[in-house]
Write an enzyme that holds these catalytic residues in place. Structure first.
Site, PDB file in Angstrom:
ATOM      1  N   ARG A 122       0.964  -1.098  -0.046  1.00 23.26           N
ATOM      2  CA  ARG A 122      -0.116  -0.046   0.003  1.00 23.26           C
ATOM      3  C   ARG A 122       0.942   1.181  -0.024  1.00 23.26           C
ATOM      4  O   ARG A 122       2.118   1.138   0.254  1.00 23.26           O
ATOM      5  CB  ARG A 122      -0.732  -0.067   0.976  1.00 23.26           C
ATOM      6  CG  ARG A 122      -1.923  -0.971   1.175  1.00 23.26           C
ATOM      7  CD  ARG A 122      -2.803  -1.104   2.434  1.00 23.26           C
ATOM      8  NE  ARG A 122      -1.796  -1.965   3.562  1.00 23.26           N
ATOM      9  CZ  ARG A 122      -2.260  -1.993   4.785  1.00 23.26           C
ATOM     10  NH1 ARG A 122      -3.632  -1.547   5.045  1.00 23.26           N
ATOM     11  NH2 ARG A 122      -1.577  -2.413   5.914  1.00 23.26           N
ATOM     12  N   LYS A 130       1.644   1.861   7.333  1.00 25.68           N
ATOM     13  CA  LYS A 130       1.836   0.703   8.529  1.00 25.68           C
ATOM     14  C   LYS A 130       2.847   1.685   9.355  1.00 25.68           C
ATOM     15  O   LYS A 130       3.390   2.717   8.806  1.00 25.68           O
ATOM     16  CB  LYS A 130       2.454  -0.359   7.912  1.00 25.68           C
ATOM     17  CG  LYS A 130       1.562  -1.386   7.173  1.00 25.68           C
ATOM     18  CD  LYS A 130       0.609  -1.705   7.965  1.00 25.68           C
ATOM     19  CE  LYS A 130       0.833  -2.401   9.213  1.00 25.68           C
ATOM     20  NZ  LYS A 130      -0.264  -2.688  10.116  1.00 25.68           N
ATOM     21  N   TYR A 160      -1.008   4.391  10.664  1.00 18.42           N
ATOM     22  CA  TYR A 160      -1.359   3.509  11.703  1.00 18.42           C
ATOM     23  C   TYR A 160      -0.192   3.008  12.769  1.00 18.42           C
ATOM     24  O   TYR A 160       0.933   2.953  12.267  1.00 18.42           O
ATOM     25  CB  TYR A 160      -1.749   2.034  11.186  1.00 18.42           C
ATOM     26  CG  TYR A 160      -2.965   2.057  10.351  1.00 18.42           C
ATOM     27  CD1 TYR A 160      -4.351   2.085  11.096  1.00 18.42           C
ATOM     28  CD2 TYR A 160      -3.059   1.760   8.993  1.00 18.42           C
ATOM     29  CE1 TYR A 160      -5.472   2.402  10.468  1.00 18.42           C
ATOM     30  CE2 TYR A 160      -4.553   1.856   8.281  1.00 18.42           C
ATOM     31  CZ  TYR A 160      -5.475   2.090   9.158  1.00 18.42           C
ATOM     32  OH  TYR A 160      -6.894   1.907   8.543  1.00 18.42           O
ATOM     33  N   HIS A 213      -0.812   1.239  16.218  1.00 15.64           N
ATOM     34  CA  HIS A 213      -0.968  -0.053  17.109  1.00 15.64           C
ATOM     35  C   HIS A 213       0.068  -0.052  18.188  1.00 15.64           C
ATOM     36  O   HIS A 213       0.667  -1.169  18.189  1.00 15.64           O
ATOM     37  CB  HIS A 213      -0.959  -1.385  16.025  1.00 15.64           C
ATOM     38  CG  HIS A 213      -1.935  -1.184  14.959  1.00 15.64           C
ATOM     39  ND1 HIS A 213      -3.372  -1.482  15.315  1.00 15.64           N
ATOM     40  CD2 HIS A 213      -2.274  -1.108  13.602  1.00 15.64           C
ATOM     41  CE1 HIS A 213      -4.107  -1.119  14.226  1.00 15.64           C
ATOM     42  NE2 HIS A 213      -3.379  -0.912  13.387  1.00 15.64           N
ATOM     43  N   GLU A 243      -5.941   4.618  13.864  1.00 16.36           N
ATOM     44  CA  GLU A 243      -6.802   3.630  14.646  1.00 16.36           C
ATOM     45  C   GLU A 243      -7.410   4.098  15.747  1.00 16.36           C
ATOM     46  O   GLU A 243      -8.626   3.410  16.166  1.00 16.36           O
ATOM     47  CB  GLU A 243      -6.084   2.328  14.774  1.00 16.36           C
ATOM     48  CG  GLU A 243      -5.067   2.403  15.981  1.00 16.36           C
ATOM     49  CD  GLU A 243      -3.733   2.768  15.532  1.00 16.36           C
ATOM     50  OE1 GLU A 243      -2.735   2.564  16.350  1.00 16.36           O
ATOM     51  OE2 GLU A 243      -3.507   3.092  14.539  1.00 16.36           O
ATOM     52  N   LEU A 270     -12.024  -5.765  19.129  1.00 13.84           N
ATOM     53  CA  LEU A 270     -11.134  -4.652  19.253  1.00 13.84           C
ATOM     54  C   LEU A 270     -11.411  -3.743  20.418  1.00 13.84           C
ATOM     55  O   LEU A 270     -12.510  -3.310  20.745  1.00 13.84           O
ATOM     56  CB  LEU A 270     -11.464  -3.698  17.805  1.00 13.84           C
ATOM     57  CG  LEU A 270     -10.572  -2.353  17.933  1.00 13.84           C
ATOM     58  CD1 LEU A 270      -9.209  -2.451  17.770  1.00 13.84           C
ATOM     59  CD2 LEU A 270     -11.401  -1.157  16.616  1.00 13.84           C
ATOM     60  N   ILE A 284      -7.630 -11.561  13.316  1.00 15.84           N
ATOM     61  CA  ILE A 284      -7.761 -10.192  12.725  1.00 15.84           C
ATOM     62  C   ILE A 284      -7.108  -9.023  13.724  1.00 15.84           C
ATOM     63  O   ILE A 284      -6.681  -7.794  13.156  1.00 15.84           O
ATOM     64  CB  ILE A 284      -9.363  -9.751  12.378  1.00 15.84           C
ATOM     65  CG1 ILE A 284      -9.652 -10.696  11.282  1.00 15.84           C
ATOM     66  CG2 ILE A 284      -8.992  -8.045  11.801  1.00 15.84           C
ATOM     67  CD1 ILE A 284     -11.156 -10.808  10.859  1.00 15.84           C
ATOM     68  N   ASP A 321      -2.638  -7.001  15.089  1.00 13.64           N
ATOM     69  CA  ASP A 321      -2.063  -5.768  15.125  1.00 13.64           C
ATOM     70  C   ASP A 321      -2.084  -5.212  16.493  1.00 13.64           C
ATOM     71  O   ASP A 321      -1.225  -4.548  17.028  1.00 13.64           O
ATOM     72  CB  ASP A 321      -2.686  -4.653  14.241  1.00 13.64           C
ATOM     73  CG  ASP A 321      -2.177  -4.818  12.809  1.00 13.64           C
ATOM     74  OD1 ASP A 321      -0.846  -5.101  12.726  1.00 13.64           O
ATOM     75  OD2 ASP A 321      -2.931  -4.534  11.861  1.00 13.64           O
ATOM     76  N   MET A 331      -3.118  -7.890   6.748  1.00 17.43           N
ATOM     77  CA  MET A 331      -3.829  -8.638   5.916  1.00 17.43           C
ATOM     78  C   MET A 331      -4.242  -7.523   4.815  1.00 17.43           C
ATOM     79  O   MET A 331      -4.170  -8.058   3.532  1.00 17.43           O
ATOM     80  CB  MET A 331      -5.268  -9.041   6.652  1.00 17.43           C
ATOM     81  CG  MET A 331      -5.066 -10.382   7.450  1.00 17.43           C
ATOM     82  SD  MET A 331      -6.448 -10.653   8.107  1.00 17.43           S
ATOM     83  CE  MET A 331      -7.420 -11.404   6.801  1.00 17.43           C
TER      84      MET A 331
END
Length: 371
Positions: free
Chosen positions: A15, A75, A94, A96, A118, A240, A267, A270, A301
Site C-alpha cells: 500500500r 503501516k 497506523y 498500533h 486507529e 477491538l 484479525i 495488530d 492482511m
C-alpha cells in the site's frame, strides 16, 4: 505544508500513504508533496501518475523525510524509519502502539508528533480511519480461511458452504464490530453455519435484524464461547478495544479440545491478538500450527489487496490530511476533538492514556493541547 510519502518497507506491504488523486487535491490546495520513487508501484501507481498531479519524486526515504513536515504512511514505522523522525515531524499513520514497545521507545525518542489512524473518532464514537481496513480484513478473513481449511494446507478438508446432503462448516466470529460483521457477510454468502459472539446486546440485536436470522448471535461468556469454539471448524478473532491490547479469548488449553485441522484467523493481531497462541505472521509464510490447530495471523492482511485497500484508506484519511496540512498540526488537533483522539506521541511523551497504560509508560498531556 510540505508533505512526504515514503515507500512502505514492512515485509510484503504494497500500500501507499497517498494516491495520485489525493496528492492532486493537496497540491491544488497549495501544499508541496514529495513521493519516494516507486512508492506507489505496488498499488498500481507509477511515478508519472504522481508527477502528473504536481508531486515531486525523490530518490529515497532519507530525502522524503528530510523534505516533509507531515509524513503520511500506512503501516507503523519500522526502526530505520523512526530513526529518521525528528521533533519537527508530524507522523500520520497506523501505529498500533499498545503492543509494540520497540516502536513506542523509538517514537518517544524522536520527539515527533505521532497521530494514529486507529484511534481517530467520529461524532458517533466510531473509528472512521480503522473502518475501511477492518472491512477489507473482515472480508479477506473468509477467503484465507476457506483456503486454509483445504486439506492441501493441512486443514480439516471442509468446504465452507458444504453441498446438498453435507453440512457446511461451523464458523465462530468473536466480535460483532466492523471486521466481524464483514466476515459474517462473506461467510453467509458462502453458505457457512455462522455464529457471532459479542457483549453488546444492542449490537447483537442489530446483527440479528441485519442478517434476518441467517446468523446466530450469542452473548459472549467464557462458557458459551468455549462450547462454540471447540465445535468450530473456523474461528475468526475480531475483537477491538481502541488503542488497547486485545484480550486473549481463546486459550491454549481450548486448542486441545478443538477439531484437528480447525483454523483460527486473528484479525486483531495488530493489537497483540485475541488468541493466547497468536504470533504475527507474514503473507509469505502466513500459517503455523499449534496442537493441531492452524493459525493465520498476518499483521497486515489488507496489504495483500493494496489497490483496493489504498483507495479505501485514502477516502477516509484525506480530509484529515487536508486539515493538518491546512491548519498546522497543533491548530488542527486543537480544533478537532475527533482528530485529537488519535494523538499518541508528542514532545517525547506518550499522550494517549490507554496506550501509556498498556505499555506501562508515563502518560503526559501536551501543554499546547486544549479541550
Amino acid at each position: 505544508m510540505r508533505i512526504g510519502v515514503p515507500s512502505e518497507i514492512k515485509k510484503q506491504e504494497s500500500r501507499v500513504g497517498l494516491t495520485p488523486e489525493s496528492v492532486g487535491e493537496l497540491v491544488r490546495a497549495g501544499h508541496t508533496v514529495s513521493v519516494q520513487a516507486g512508492a506507489g508501484q505496488g498499488s498500481g501507481f507509477a511515478d508519472d501518475d504522481y508527477l502528473g498531479v504536481g508531486a515531486e519524486i525523490l530518490p529515497d526515504a532519507d530525502a522524503v523525510f528530510k523534505a516533509g513536515e507531515l509524513i503520511v504512511k500506512v503501516k507503523e514505522p519500522q526502526p530505520e524509519e523512526t530513526a529518521r523522525l525528528t521533533k519537527d515531524h508530524t507522523l500520520f499513520t497506523y501505529l498500533h502502539l499498545a503492543a509494540d514497545m520497540v516502536q513506542a521507545k523509538g517514537l518517544v525518542g524522536s520527539g515527533c508528533t505521532a497521530i494514529a489512524y486507529e484511534t481517530v473518532t467520529d461524532r458517533e464514537g466510531r473509528l472512521p480511519l480503522l473502518t475501511p481496513m477492518s472491512q477489507v480484513a473482515g472480508r479477506m478473513s473468509m477467503q484465507v480461511a476457506a483456503w486454509a481449511l483445504m486439506r492441501t494446507k493441512r486443514g480439516r478438508g471442509v468446504l465452507l458452504g458444504g453441498v446438498p446432503g453435507v453440512a457446511p462448516a461451523k464458523v465462530v466470529i468473536i466480535g460483532g464490530g466492523v471486521s466481524g460483521t464483514n466476515a459474517a457477510e462473506i461467510a453467509v454468502g458462502m453458505r457457512a453455519d455462522v455464529t457471532v459472539f459479542d457483549r453488546n446486546n444492542g449490537r447483537l440485536a442489530e446483527l440479528d435484524a441485519q442478517f434476518n436470522g441467517l446468523v446466530r448471535t450469542m452473548y459472549s461468556t467464557r462458557t458459551s464461547l468455549d462450547a462454540a469454539v471447540v465445535e468450530a471448524d473456523l474461528v475468526i478473532g475480531a475483537v477491538l478495544i481502541p488503542g488497547a491490547t486485545a484480550p486473549k479469548l481463546v486459550s491454549r488449553e481450548m486448542l486441545g479440545r478443538m477439531k484437528p485441522g480447525a483454523v483460527l484467523v486473528d484479525i486483531a493481531i495488530d493489537q497483540g491478538g485475541c488468541f493466547e497462541t497468536s504470533r504475527p505472521t507474514t503473507h509469505e509464510d502466513p500459517i503455523y500450527e499449534v496442537d493441531g490447530i492452524l493459525h493465520y495471523c498476518v499483521a497486515n492482511m489488507p496489504g495483500a489487496v493494496p489497490r483496493t485497500s489504498t483507495y479505501a484508506l485514502n477516502n477516509a484519511t484525506l480530509p484529515f490530511v487536508m486539515k493538518i496540512a491546512g491548519q498546522g498540526t497543533h491548530a488542527a488537533l486543537n480544533a478537532d476533538p475527533h482528530l485529537r483522539e488519535g494523538l499518541t506521541v508528542a514532545g517525547g511523551q506518550i499522550t494517549h492514556e490507554q496506550v501509556a497504560r498498556d505499555l506501562d509508560m508515563p502518560f503526559a498531556r501536551p501543554e499546547w493541547l486544549v479541550g
